[in-house]
Motif scaffolding. Structure first.
Motif, PDB file in Angstrom:
ATOM      1  N   MET A   1       0.850  -1.206   0.077  1.00 12.06           N
ATOM      2  CA  MET A   1       0.102  -0.125   0.072  1.00 12.06           C
ATOM      3  C   MET A   1       0.759   1.112   0.126  1.00 12.06           C
ATOM      4  O   MET A   1       1.894   1.210   0.628  1.00 12.06           O
ATOM      5  CB  MET A   1      -0.949  -0.043   1.209  1.00 12.06           C
ATOM      6  CG  MET A   1      -1.940   1.202   1.096  1.00 12.06           C
ATOM      7  SD  MET A   1      -3.000   0.963   2.723  1.00 12.06           S
ATOM      8  CE  MET A   1      -3.893  -0.062   2.305  1.00 12.06           C
ATOM      9  N   ASP A   2       0.510   2.279  -0.734  1.00 16.30           N
ATOM     10  CA  ASP A   2       1.285   3.545  -0.863  1.00 16.30           C
ATOM     11  C   ASP A   2       1.151   4.315   0.427  1.00 16.30           C
ATOM     12  O   ASP A   2       0.068   4.289   1.153  1.00 16.30           O
ATOM     13  CB  ASP A   2       0.475   4.245  -2.012  1.00 16.30           C
ATOM     14  CG  ASP A   2       1.739   5.495  -2.305  1.00 16.30           C
ATOM     15  OD1 ASP A   2       1.089   6.573  -2.667  1.00 16.30           O
ATOM     16  OD2 ASP A   2       2.725   5.259  -2.259  1.00 16.30           O
ATOM     17  N   ALA A   3       2.178   4.936   0.663  1.00 17.67           N
ATOM     18  CA  ALA A   3       2.337   5.818   2.096  1.00 17.67           C
ATOM     19  C   ALA A   3       1.194   6.675   2.149  1.00 17.67           C
ATOM     20  O   ALA A   3       0.498   6.994   3.077  1.00 17.67           O
ATOM     21  CB  ALA A   3       3.575   6.336   2.359  1.00 17.67           C
ATOM     22  N   LEU A   4       0.800   7.403   1.010  1.00 19.48           N
ATOM     23  CA  LEU A   4      -0.324   8.675   0.800  1.00 19.48           C
ATOM     24  C   LEU A   4      -1.617   7.961   0.807  1.00 19.48           C
ATOM     25  O   LEU A   4      -2.452   8.564   1.332  1.00 19.48           O
ATOM     26  CB  LEU A   4      -0.126   9.168  -0.542  1.00 19.48           C
ATOM     27  CG  LEU A   4       1.189  10.121  -0.614  1.00 19.48           C
ATOM     28  CD1 LEU A   4       1.406  10.692  -2.001  1.00 19.48           C
ATOM     29  CD2 LEU A   4       1.215  11.292   0.431  1.00 19.48           C
ATOM     30  N   ASP A   5      -1.896   6.499   0.683  1.00 20.12           N
ATOM     31  CA  ASP A   5      -3.019   5.924   0.672  1.00 20.12           C
ATOM     32  C   ASP A   5      -3.434   5.394   2.049  1.00 20.12           C
ATOM     33  O   ASP A   5      -4.705   5.187   2.329  1.00 20.12           O
ATOM     34  CB  ASP A   5      -3.076   4.745  -0.423  1.00 20.12           C
ATOM     35  CG  ASP A   5      -3.032   5.339  -1.849  1.00 20.12           C
ATOM     36  OD1 ASP A   5      -3.606   6.280  -1.958  1.00 20.12           O
ATOM     37  OD2 ASP A   5      -2.517   4.305  -2.693  1.00 20.12           O
ATOM     38  N   ARG A   6      -2.606   5.351   3.031  1.00 19.07           N
ATOM     39  CA  ARG A   6      -2.855   4.874   4.354  1.00 19.07           C
ATOM     40  C   ARG A   6      -3.699   5.773   5.066  1.00 19.07           C
ATOM     41  O   ARG A   6      -3.467   6.979   5.051  1.00 19.07           O
ATOM     42  CB  ARG A   6      -1.574   4.385   5.129  1.00 19.07           C
ATOM     43  CG  ARG A   6      -0.762   3.189   4.704  1.00 19.07           C
ATOM     44  CD  ARG A   6       0.140   3.025   5.666  1.00 19.07           C
ATOM     45  NE  ARG A   6       1.074   4.148   5.777  1.00 19.07           N
ATOM     46  CZ  ARG A   6       2.469   4.463   5.691  1.00 19.07           C
ATOM     47  NH1 ARG A   6       3.121   3.287   5.456  1.00 19.07           N
ATOM     48  NH2 ARG A   6       3.078   5.374   6.099  1.00 19.07           N
ATOM     49  N   VAL A   7      -4.453   5.297   5.971  1.00 23.73           N
ATOM     50  CA  VAL A   7      -5.501   6.035   6.853  1.00 23.73           C
ATOM     51  C   VAL A   7      -4.693   6.477   8.062  1.00 23.73           C
ATOM     52  O   VAL A   7      -4.273   5.479   8.798  1.00 23.73           O
ATOM     53  CB  VAL A   7      -6.638   5.259   6.984  1.00 23.73           C
ATOM     54  CG1 VAL A   7      -7.499   6.465   8.069  1.00 23.73           C
ATOM     55  CG2 VAL A   7      -7.453   5.035   5.945  1.00 23.73           C
ATOM     56  N   VAL A   8      -4.269   7.696   8.115  1.00 23.00           N
ATOM     57  CA  VAL A   8      -3.386   8.166   9.431  1.00 23.00           C
ATOM     58  C   VAL A   8      -3.992   9.147  10.356  1.00 23.00           C
ATOM     59  O   VAL A   8      -4.622   9.955   9.903  1.00 23.00           O
ATOM     60  CB  VAL A   8      -1.962   8.826   8.808  1.00 23.00           C
ATOM     61  CG1 VAL A   8      -1.042   9.348   9.979  1.00 23.00           C
ATOM     62  CG2 VAL A   8      -1.336   7.888   7.685  1.00 23.00           C
ATOM     63  N   LYS A   9      -3.980   8.606  11.520  1.00 19.84           N
ATOM     64  CA  LYS A   9      -4.712   9.334  12.764  1.00 19.84           C
ATOM     65  C   LYS A   9      -3.863  10.423  13.006  1.00 19.84           C
ATOM     66  O   LYS A   9      -2.464  10.285  13.428  1.00 19.84           O
ATOM     67  CB  LYS A   9      -5.212   8.560  13.605  1.00 19.84           C
ATOM     68  CG  LYS A   9      -6.326   7.468  13.330  1.00 19.84           C
ATOM     69  CD  LYS A   9      -6.780   6.828  14.650  1.00 19.84           C
ATOM     70  CE  LYS A   9      -8.094   5.935  14.396  1.00 19.84           C
ATOM     71  NZ  LYS A   9      -8.480   5.400  15.614  1.00 19.84           N
ATOM     72  N   PRO A  10      -4.590  11.630  12.911  1.00 20.24           N
ATOM     73  CA  PRO A  10      -3.640  12.881  13.188  1.00 20.24           C
ATOM     74  C   PRO A  10      -3.061  12.876  14.806  1.00 20.24           C
ATOM     75  O   PRO A  10      -3.815  12.635  15.440  1.00 20.24           O
ATOM     76  CB  PRO A  10      -4.116  14.008  12.907  1.00 20.24           C
ATOM     77  CG  PRO A  10      -5.779  13.734  12.711  1.00 20.24           C
ATOM     78  CD  PRO A  10      -5.447  12.111  12.428  1.00 20.24           C
ATOM     79  N   LYS A  11      -1.708  13.075  14.969  1.00 22.40           N
ATOM     80  CA  LYS A  11      -1.375  13.172  16.505  1.00 22.40           C
ATOM     81  C   LYS A  11      -1.197  14.397  17.154  1.00 22.40           C
ATOM     82  O   LYS A  11      -1.010  14.710  18.301  1.00 22.40           O
ATOM     83  CB  LYS A  11       0.117  12.334  16.417  1.00 22.40           C
ATOM     84  CG  LYS A  11       0.012  10.985  16.273  1.00 22.40           C
ATOM     85  CD  LYS A  11       1.303  10.603  16.315  1.00 22.40           C
ATOM     86  CE  LYS A  11       1.462   8.926  15.807  1.00 22.40           C
ATOM     87  NZ  LYS A  11       2.836   8.596  15.915  1.00 22.40           N
ATOM     88  N   THR A  12      -1.210  15.558  16.161  1.00 25.36           N
ATOM     89  CA  THR A  12      -1.210  16.989  16.677  1.00 25.36           C
ATOM     90  C   THR A  12      -2.481  17.647  16.245  1.00 25.36           C
ATOM     91  O   THR A  12      -3.055  17.171  15.081  1.00 25.36           O
ATOM     92  CB  THR A  12       0.018  17.600  16.302  1.00 25.36           C
ATOM     93  OG1 THR A  12       0.302  17.731  14.908  1.00 25.36           O
ATOM     94  CG2 THR A  12       1.188  16.906  16.755  1.00 25.36           C
ATOM     95  N   LYS A  13      -2.857  18.714  16.675  1.00 28.89           N
ATOM     96  CA  LYS A  13      -3.846  19.820  16.068  1.00 28.89           C
ATOM     97  C   LYS A  13      -3.569  20.247  14.836  1.00 28.89           C
ATOM     98  O   LYS A  13      -4.349  20.427  13.831  1.00 28.89           O
ATOM     99  CB  LYS A  13      -4.318  20.866  17.006  1.00 28.89           C
ATOM    100  CG  LYS A  13      -4.843  20.301  18.553  1.00 28.89           C
ATOM    101  CD  LYS A  13      -5.307  21.331  19.072  1.00 28.89           C
ATOM    102  CE  LYS A  13      -5.870  21.064  20.442  1.00 28.89           C
ATOM    103  NZ  LYS A  13      -6.309  22.322  21.545  1.00 28.89           N
ATOM    104  N   ARG A  14      -2.284  20.451  14.446  1.00 26.25           N
ATOM    105  CA  ARG A  14      -1.863  20.930  13.283  1.00 26.25           C
ATOM    106  C   ARG A  14      -1.924  19.923  12.125  1.00 26.25           C
ATOM    107  O   ARG A  14      -2.538  20.244  10.958  1.00 26.25           O
ATOM    108  CB  ARG A  14      -0.284  21.406  13.227  1.00 26.25           C
ATOM    109  CG  ARG A  14       0.177  22.056  11.950  1.00 26.25           C
ATOM    110  CD  ARG A  14       1.838  22.448  12.288  1.00 26.25           C
ATOM    111  NE  ARG A  14       2.214  23.066  11.154  1.00 26.25           N
ATOM    112  CZ  ARG A  14       3.429  23.376  10.913  1.00 26.25           C
ATOM    113  NH1 ARG A  14       4.412  23.182  11.858  1.00 26.25           N
ATOM    114  NH2 ARG A  14       3.775  24.078   9.765  1.00 26.25           N
ATOM    115  N   ALA A  15      -1.586  18.718  12.403  1.00 23.30           N
ATOM    116  CA  ALA A  15      -2.029  17.617  11.455  1.00 23.30           C
ATOM    117  C   ALA A  15      -3.245  17.314  11.305  1.00 23.30           C
ATOM    118  O   ALA A  15      -3.717  17.216  10.121  1.00 23.30           O
ATOM    119  CB  ALA A  15      -1.394  16.350  12.001  1.00 23.30           C
TER     120      ALA A  15
END
Length: 306
Positions: free
Chosen positions: A1-15
């Motif tokens: 799976m491509d890195a951009l296609d992964r579902v990433v939960k933001p860890k900071t408010k900025r993200a």
């Protein structure tokens, strides 16, 4: 799976704010364009990309490094850059013996290439070659298209739609006369596309409406169409689909004529005009003889004039 296609939960408010900006919206942001230089781009192509970037700013990203890719053969690198920079429009410049001074203009749908048209540069006059005054950065241009080919030929019709998408700029709720100071003119004739840009000068005319003059500003391009990669009709219709929330709700009993006049139909119950309350005036008061005649059903005699 491509890195951009992964579902990433933001860890900071900025993200979190960054990901929220990229989420689908009812009213999308102004489309950004990425301008990419091919692995063998010459000076002419580089100057064209710089001038288009100057016209398109601040809604553009200019890649200064050379990228060895061929969009008509492999589109994965364009789609990667589109996701990375959040750009739905692109302009790719290259140069080789077979296709000298080459430009590929295109747009994305869901981060995949939708339309792509290859144009060859036959003549170019840059911004710095024209010594006249320039418009400020971010000025929204007025777009003018001349030539029957933009209406008759399907490829030219799609090119017109693509150019409107590329140069239209932000949507604005209102327009002021002094803000109409930049014109982009496209002419299709004899198999060529002529792009000219002008600054609008408002001169005194002795009346309320000013006298308008056009002053050439640059850049100026003479283009010829080469290869095309157009989306199918079904995919093109899907890309134009609007959410239900944006569609105007149909209003009952309201119609419009060809001149734009609005007509409304009102439904009312049948009225008994005999019971209609009228204004009470002394002159309209019934005499006693008229009242008694109405009760007996006999019409009252008319009084003889003196």
């Amino acid at each position: 799976m491509d890195a951009l296609d992964r579902v990433v939960k933001p860890k900071t408010k900025r993200a979190k704010r960054f990901l929220e900006k990229r989420e689908p919206k009812l009213k999308e942001n102004t489309k950004n364009a990425m301008l990419i230089k091919g692995g063998n781009a010459n000076l002419t192509v580089t100057e064209v990309l710089k001038d288009i970037y100057a016209v398109k700013k601040p809604f553009a990203v200019l890649y200064k490094k050379k990228n060895i890719t061929r969009p008509f053969e492999d589109q994965t690198s364009l789609e990667f850059f589109s996701k990375k920079s959040d750009c739905s429009l692109f302009l790719f410049g290259s140069h080789n013996k077979k296709r000298p001074n080459n430009l590929i203009i295109g747009r994305m749908f869901d981060y995949h290439v939708l339309d792509m048209i290859e144009l060859g540069i036959e003549k170019f006059v840059s911004l710095k070659d024209v010594k006249n005054s320039k418009c400020p950065e971010g000025t929204k241009p007025m777009l003018i298209f001349a030539g029957d080919m933009f209406e008759v030929n399907e490829e030219y019709r799609r090119l017109k739609s693509l150019l409107i998408d590329f140069f239209r700029g932000p949507s604005v709720p209102s327009i002021r006369l002094a803000g109409l100071e930049y014109v982009l003119h496209f002419t299709a004739v004899d198999g060529k596309i002529y792009m000219r840009s002008y600054k609008v000068l408002l001169k005194k005319s002795g009346c309320k409406i000013p006298r308008i003059e056009l002053e050439e500003m640059g850049p100026s391009l003479d283009l010829v169409m080469r290869r095309t990669h157009l989306a199918s009709d079904d995919l093109y219709k899907l890309s134009l689909k609007q959410p239900k929330a944006l569609k105007p709700k149909k209003k009952k009993n309201i119609s419009h004529d060809v001149f734009g006049t609005t007509y409304g139909r009102i439904h009312m119950q049948k009225q008994d005009l005999g019971k209609l309350q009228t204004r009470k005036m002394k002159g309209l008061k019934k005499r006693p003889a008229e009242k008694s005649a109405e009760d007996s059903g006999v019409s009252p005699k008319k009084s003889k004039s003196a």
